[in-house]
Scaffold this active site. Structure first.
Site, PDB file in Angstrom:
ATOM      1  N   ASP A  73       0.871  -1.181   0.000  1.00  0.00           N
ATOM      2  CA  ASP A  73       0.000   0.000   0.000  1.00  0.00           C
ATOM      3  C   ASP A  73       0.906   1.228   0.000  1.00  0.00           C
ATOM      4  O   ASP A  73       2.117   1.133   0.232  1.00  0.00           O
ATOM      5  CB  ASP A  73      -0.890  -0.010   1.263  1.00  0.00           C
ATOM      6  CG  ASP A  73      -1.804   1.215   1.339  1.00  0.00           C
ATOM      7  OD1 ASP A  73      -2.301   1.644   0.288  1.00  0.00           O
ATOM      8  OD2 ASP A  73      -1.987   1.758   2.439  1.00  0.00           O
ATOM      9  N   SER A  74       0.291   2.392  -0.203  1.00  0.00           N
ATOM     10  CA  SER A  74       1.064   3.628  -0.120  1.00  0.00           C
ATOM     11  C   SER A  74       1.495   3.904   1.327  1.00  0.00           C
ATOM     12  O   SER A  74       2.375   4.712   1.566  1.00  0.00           O
ATOM     13  CB  SER A  74       0.229   4.794  -0.651  1.00  0.00           C
ATOM     14  OG  SER A  74      -0.985   4.883   0.075  1.00  0.00           O
ATOM     15  N   TYR A 104      -0.510   8.813  -2.134  1.00  0.00           N
ATOM     16  CA  TYR A 104      -0.472   8.640  -3.588  1.00  0.00           C
ATOM     17  C   TYR A 104      -1.659   9.327  -4.261  1.00  0.00           C
ATOM     18  O   TYR A 104      -1.622   9.620  -5.440  1.00  0.00           O
ATOM     19  CB  TYR A 104      -0.567   7.156  -3.948  1.00  0.00           C
ATOM     20  CG  TYR A 104       0.682   6.326  -3.759  1.00  0.00           C
ATOM     21  CD1 TYR A 104       1.841   6.823  -3.164  1.00  0.00           C
ATOM     22  CD2 TYR A 104       0.688   5.000  -4.200  1.00  0.00           C
ATOM     23  CE1 TYR A 104       2.962   6.019  -3.005  1.00  0.00           C
ATOM     24  CE2 TYR A 104       1.810   4.195  -4.050  1.00  0.00           C
ATOM     25  CZ  TYR A 104       2.940   4.702  -3.451  1.00  0.00           C
ATOM     26  OH  TYR A 104       4.034   3.891  -3.300  1.00  0.00           O
ATOM     27  N   GLY A 105      -2.717   9.539  -3.483  1.00  0.00           N
ATOM     28  CA  GLY A 105      -4.008   9.936  -4.050  1.00  0.00           C
ATOM     29  C   GLY A 105      -4.017  11.221  -4.846  1.00  0.00           C
ATOM     30  O   GLY A 105      -4.873  11.408  -5.702  1.00  0.00           O
ATOM     31  N   CYS A 119      -4.083  -1.164  -2.211  1.00  0.00           N
ATOM     32  CA  CYS A 119      -4.207   0.295  -2.306  1.00  0.00           C
ATOM     33  C   CYS A 119      -5.149   0.575  -3.463  1.00  0.00           C
ATOM     34  O   CYS A 119      -4.927   0.095  -4.587  1.00  0.00           O
ATOM     35  CB  CYS A 119      -2.839   0.917  -2.567  1.00  0.00           C
ATOM     36  SG  CYS A 119      -2.876   2.682  -2.906  1.00  0.00           S
ATOM     37  N   ASN A 120      -6.191   1.343  -3.203  1.00  0.00           N
ATOM     38  CA  ASN A 120      -7.167   1.637  -4.263  1.00  0.00           C
ATOM     39  C   ASN A 120      -6.557   2.473  -5.379  1.00  0.00           C
ATOM     40  O   ASN A 120      -6.869   2.284  -6.544  1.00  0.00           O
ATOM     41  CB  ASN A 120      -8.357   2.386  -3.664  1.00  0.00           C
ATOM     42  CG  ASN A 120      -9.190   1.500  -2.775  1.00  0.00           C
ATOM     43  OD1 ASN A 120     -10.171   0.922  -3.216  1.00  0.00           O
ATOM     44  ND2 ASN A 120      -8.796   1.359  -1.527  1.00  0.00           N
ATOM     45  N   THR A 121      -5.701   3.421  -4.994  1.00  0.00           N
ATOM     46  CA  THR A 121      -5.118   4.313  -5.994  1.00  0.00           C
ATOM     47  C   THR A 121      -4.233   3.508  -6.953  1.00  0.00           C
ATOM     48  O   THR A 121      -4.358   3.635  -8.177  1.00  0.00           O
ATOM     49  CB  THR A 121      -4.321   5.434  -5.285  1.00  0.00           C
ATOM     50  OG1 THR A 121      -5.210   6.131  -4.401  1.00  0.00           O
ATOM     51  CG2 THR A 121      -3.740   6.415  -6.271  1.00  0.00           C
ATOM     52  N   GLU A 175      -5.361  10.300   9.365  1.00  0.00           N
ATOM     53  CA  GLU A 175      -3.957  10.295   9.815  1.00  0.00           C
ATOM     54  C   GLU A 175      -3.794  11.099  11.114  1.00  0.00           C
ATOM     55  O   GLU A 175      -2.959  10.807  11.940  1.00  0.00           O
ATOM     56  CB  GLU A 175      -3.047  10.888   8.733  1.00  0.00           C
ATOM     57  CG  GLU A 175      -3.045  10.108   7.443  1.00  0.00           C
ATOM     58  CD  GLU A 175      -1.894   9.135   7.323  1.00  0.00           C
ATOM     59  OE1 GLU A 175      -0.948   9.231   8.104  1.00  0.00           O
ATOM     60  OE2 GLU A 175      -1.988   8.263   6.438  1.00  0.00           O
ATOM     61  N   CYS A 227     -10.980   3.611  -0.717  1.00  0.00           N
ATOM     62  CA  CYS A 227      -9.695   4.109  -0.228  1.00  0.00           C
ATOM     63  C   CYS A 227      -9.407   3.391   1.085  1.00  0.00           C
ATOM     64  O   CYS A 227     -10.307   3.221   1.914  1.00  0.00           O
ATOM     65  CB  CYS A 227      -9.774   5.620   0.000  1.00  0.00           C
ATOM     66  SG  CYS A 227      -8.311   6.290   0.809  1.00  0.00           S
ATOM     67  N   THR A 228      -8.159   2.992   1.264  1.00  0.00           N
ATOM     68  CA  THR A 228      -7.823   2.173   2.440  1.00  0.00           C
ATOM     69  C   THR A 228      -8.045   2.893   3.771  1.00  0.00           C
ATOM     70  O   THR A 228      -8.190   2.248   4.793  1.00  0.00           O
ATOM     71  CB  THR A 228      -6.341   1.742   2.373  1.00  0.00           C
ATOM     72  OG1 THR A 228      -5.543   2.907   2.158  1.00  0.00           O
ATOM     73  CG2 THR A 228      -6.126   0.736   1.289  1.00  0.00           C
ATOM     74  N   HIS A 229      -8.060   4.225   3.749  1.00  0.00           N
ATOM     75  CA  HIS A 229      -8.250   4.964   5.005  1.00  0.00           C
ATOM     76  C   HIS A 229      -9.711   5.046   5.438  1.00  0.00           C
ATOM     77  O   HIS A 229     -10.005   5.256   6.602  1.00  0.00           O
ATOM     78  CB  HIS A 229      -7.718   6.395   4.877  1.00  0.00           C
ATOM     79  CG  HIS A 229      -6.233   6.501   4.953  1.00  0.00           C
ATOM     80  ND1 HIS A 229      -5.403   5.891   4.038  1.00  0.00           N
ATOM     81  CD2 HIS A 229      -5.424   7.143   5.827  1.00  0.00           C
ATOM     82  CE1 HIS A 229      -4.155   6.161   4.355  1.00  0.00           C
ATOM     83  NE2 HIS A 229      -4.134   6.924   5.438  1.00  0.00           N
TER      84      HIS A 229
HETATM   85  N1  DGL Z   1      -3.808   3.936  -0.013  1.00  0.00           N
HETATM   86  C1  DGL Z   1      -4.526   4.992  -0.678  1.00  0.00           C
HETATM   87  C2  DGL Z   1      -5.757   4.418  -1.359  1.00  0.00           C
HETATM   88  O1  DGL Z   1      -6.274   3.389  -0.976  1.00  0.00           O
HETATM   89  C3  DGL Z   1      -4.935   6.092   0.281  1.00  0.00           C
HETATM   90  C4  DGL Z   1      -3.829   6.959   0.766  1.00  0.00           C
HETATM   91  C5  DGL Z   1      -3.078   7.657  -0.346  1.00  0.00           C
HETATM   92  O2  DGL Z   1      -3.567   8.645  -0.918  1.00  0.00           O
HETATM   93  O3  DGL Z   1      -1.972   7.197  -0.623  1.00  0.00           O
HETATM   94  O4  DGL Z   1      -6.232   5.009  -2.294  1.00  0.00           O
END
Ligand code: DGL
Length: 267
Positions: free
Chosen positions: A14-15, A46-47, A77-79, A155, A187-189
């Site tokens: 993941d990011s 990463y988003g 990671c969704n992105t 965060e 998104c993972t968050h």
């Molecule tokens: N891991 C990213 C996602 O799932 C979220 C955090 C990011 O922007 O890197 O899209």
């Protein structure tokens, strides 16, 4: 025949720490698997990054995981799943699993009105990855909404804060009492904001793809006869590209994962 790959680790990345929600579900479902987790804590988020850089980061991390001898890559990671999944698949012979398809499967199984909201980072929403996947499954009404402020709020541990409720209302209030009965947390968050999203939208099905993704991983390992044959609990190794002060705390909050040792891998 049992291949030597059976006891090789699964690579999950993941990011940052968010992908630990996927790690946790894989660990629960497949206790005998070894797992290497990588979080790109130096370059998160990463988003809001360009596609070019997201692809570059995704390739660097995939190559690192391959060099560690993984038998499968899970893009938690969704992105990255939105922007670089095909690239990773094309560049490696290993099986690769992302989070988009599992999320869409879960949403389609739950929506009664065939109307789905997708929320995610700007990069995920601009890629239309969820919309495109949903379209392949039939005729659904889909609305996509980037919610970039959600990541820093999580965060900062502003989970229960009134500022978060206000921002959730600003992003999502217009969908309350609409035809949309299901929302994909793309998104993972965002799973950490389930409560505030539920409060904002009232009766809504909330889809968090981490469990569905873990089921995909299990099915793919079984189908490819790559599942671990060990009867001992597997090990987990954690790598990050920079060790933030609060990494352990965030990991615990995100996924209830207690990490004793973190390895640093810089690119
Ligand atoms: N891991 C990213 C996602 O799932 C979220 C955090 C990011 O922007 O890197 O899209």
């Amino acid at each position: 025949m049992i291949s030597t790959l059976n006891n090789a680790p699964i690579g999950v990345f993941d990011s940052g720490v968010g992908g630990l929600t996927v790690y946790r579900e894989i660990r629960k479902l497949m206790p005998f698997e070894n797992i290497i987790y990588f979080g790109d804590t130096m370059r998160v988020p990463y988003g809001n990054k360009s596609e070019e850089n997201i692809k570059l980061f995704a390739m660097e991390i995939s190559e690192f995981l391959v060099s560690r001898g993984v038998k499968m890559i899970v893009v938690a990671c969704n992105t990255v799943s939105s922007i670089a999944l095909e690239l990773i698949k094309n560049k490696t012979k290993l099986p690769v699993v992302g989070v988009i398809k599992p999320g869409v499967d879960a949403a389609i199984a739950r929506t009664k009105n065939k109307a789905i909201i997708v929320i995610g980072t700007r990069a995920t929403i601009n890629s239309h990855s969820y919309l495109n996947e949903i379209k392949t499954r039939g005729d659904f009404s889909v609305v996509e909404k980037a919610c970039p402020l959600f990541v820093p709020l999580v965060e900062e541990n502003f989970i229960e804060h009134k500022a978060t409720a206000l921002i959730a209302e600003t992003y999502l209030g217009e969908f309350r009492k609409s035809i949309y009965d299901t929302i994909i947390l793309g998104c993972t968050h965002y799973p950490l904001l389930k409560k505030v999203i539920e409060k904002t939208l009232k009766d809504i099905n909330i889809v968090d793809s981490s469990q569905t993704c873990a089921k995909y991983v299990k099915k793919m390992l079984d189908d490819l006869t790559l599942a671990s044959r060990s009867k001992k609990n597997g090990w987990s190794d954690f790598y990050v590209s920079d060790k933030p002060q609060n990494f352990m705390e965030l990991a615990y909050r995100f996924a209830g994962v207690k990490i004793c040792k973190i390895n640093i891998k810089k690119f």
